[in-house]
Scaffold this active site. Structure first.
Site, PDB file in Angstrom:
ATOM      1  N   SER A 147       0.865  -0.942  -0.040  1.00  0.00           N
ATOM      2  CA  SER A 147      -0.084   0.103   0.167  1.00  0.00           C
ATOM      3  C   SER A 147       0.857   1.235  -0.082  1.00  0.00           C
ATOM      4  CB  SER A 147      -0.889  -0.195   1.083  1.00  0.00           C
ATOM      5  OG  SER A 147      -1.577   1.293   1.438  1.00  0.00           O
ATOM      6  N   TYR A 160      -1.543  -0.591  10.164  1.00  0.00           N
ATOM      7  CA  TYR A 160      -1.774  -1.048   9.103  1.00  0.00           C
ATOM      8  C   TYR A 160      -0.339  -0.460   8.108  1.00  0.00           C
ATOM      9  CZ  TYR A 160      -3.602  -1.120   4.276  1.00  0.00           C
ATOM     10  OH  TYR A 160      -3.796  -1.374   2.950  1.00  0.00           O
TER      11      TYR A 160
END
Length: 257
Positions: A147, A160
């Site tokens: 990501s 995350y």
């Protein structure tokens, strides 16, 4: 001169988290490119639907239900896959999740759950499948879905972000260690794409406008737009590319973050 091929004819590809969202799009896209896809996730009903969709399009798919956070189950499933298919040419580490907590509120349980799902599973899958690939004549290709949150600071949650940054660094080290065995290891770093996990966020107009304000293309991505980058890195078209993370982000990471 012969142009490099993005086709995957005769290739076999494992895709984790294949039941929906990005995993589903990659499974269908890789099938259309000629691969036999091996679908993995915890939810068998979702996998069976993807398998049916692929077969309706003339492709070939098989289903293996497993929990990627359970290392014993993961290793046993990988052994069963190789027993059934004899060779795997591509691994896509797509399984992932998030709990959007501010740093002061993160619990140990949240840390473990996110890290286990996003990082540990990607490493254990890479280790189990990569060991087999190193014994294959043609090696193999491993691609992890990271990501932009692993590269820049965002409101996605510290755990995350840490997990996705770990995936990027893991990609580099595995590529370095396994390159001499013919195994290429890369990752892609998406920005916001329309998936079941982001749907409720993108329905918030204020939040969506914040996203678009830092995205030069002024829109969120469609999951089908990840297929091309993934195909490039997994196919012979990317045969001299390893250890890289390709950000598929509408230009978001060029803004000086």
């Amino acid at each position: 001169m012969k142009l490099p091929s993005f086709r995957l004819d005769g290739k076999k590809a494992i895709i984790t988290g294949a039941g929906r969202g990005i995993g589903r799009a990659l499974a269908i896209g890789f099938s259309l490119a000629g691969a036999e896809v091996i679908l993995c996730s915890r939810t068998e009903s979702e996998l069976n639907q993807v398998k049916s969709d692929i077969e309706d399009l003339g492709g070939t798919a098989s289903v293996y239900q497993m929990d990627v956070t359970n290392t014993t189950e993961l290793k046993a499933t990988v052994e069963r896959i190789f027993s059934d298919h004899h060779q795997v040419d591509i691994l896509i580490n797509n399984a992932g999740m998030n709990i959007r907590s501010k740093a002061n509120d993160v619990t140990e349980e949240e840390w473990i759950k996110i890290m286990d799902t996003n990082v540990k599973s990607a490493f254990m899958m890479s280790q189990a499948v990569g060991a087999k690939m190193q014994e294959q004549v043609n090696g193999g290709s491993i691609l992890s879905v990271s990501s932009v949150a692993g590269h820049v600071a965002l409101k996605t949650g510290v755990v995350y972000a840490a997990s996705k940054a770990a995936m990027i660094q893991m990609t580099k080290v595995l590529a370095y260690e396994w390159g001499s065995h013919g195994v290429r290891v890369n990752s892609i770093g998406p920005w916001y794409f329309e998936t079941p996990l982001t749907k409720h966020l993108l329905e918030d107009e204020e939040y969506l406008n914040e996203i678009l304000a830092v995205t030069p293309l002024k829109r969120v991505g469609q999951v089908e737009e990840l297929v091309g980058p993934a195909l490039f890195l997994s196919s012979d078209a990317g045969s001299y590319v390893t250890g890289q993370t390709l950000f598929v982000d509408g230009g978001m990471t060029i803004n000086g973050f």
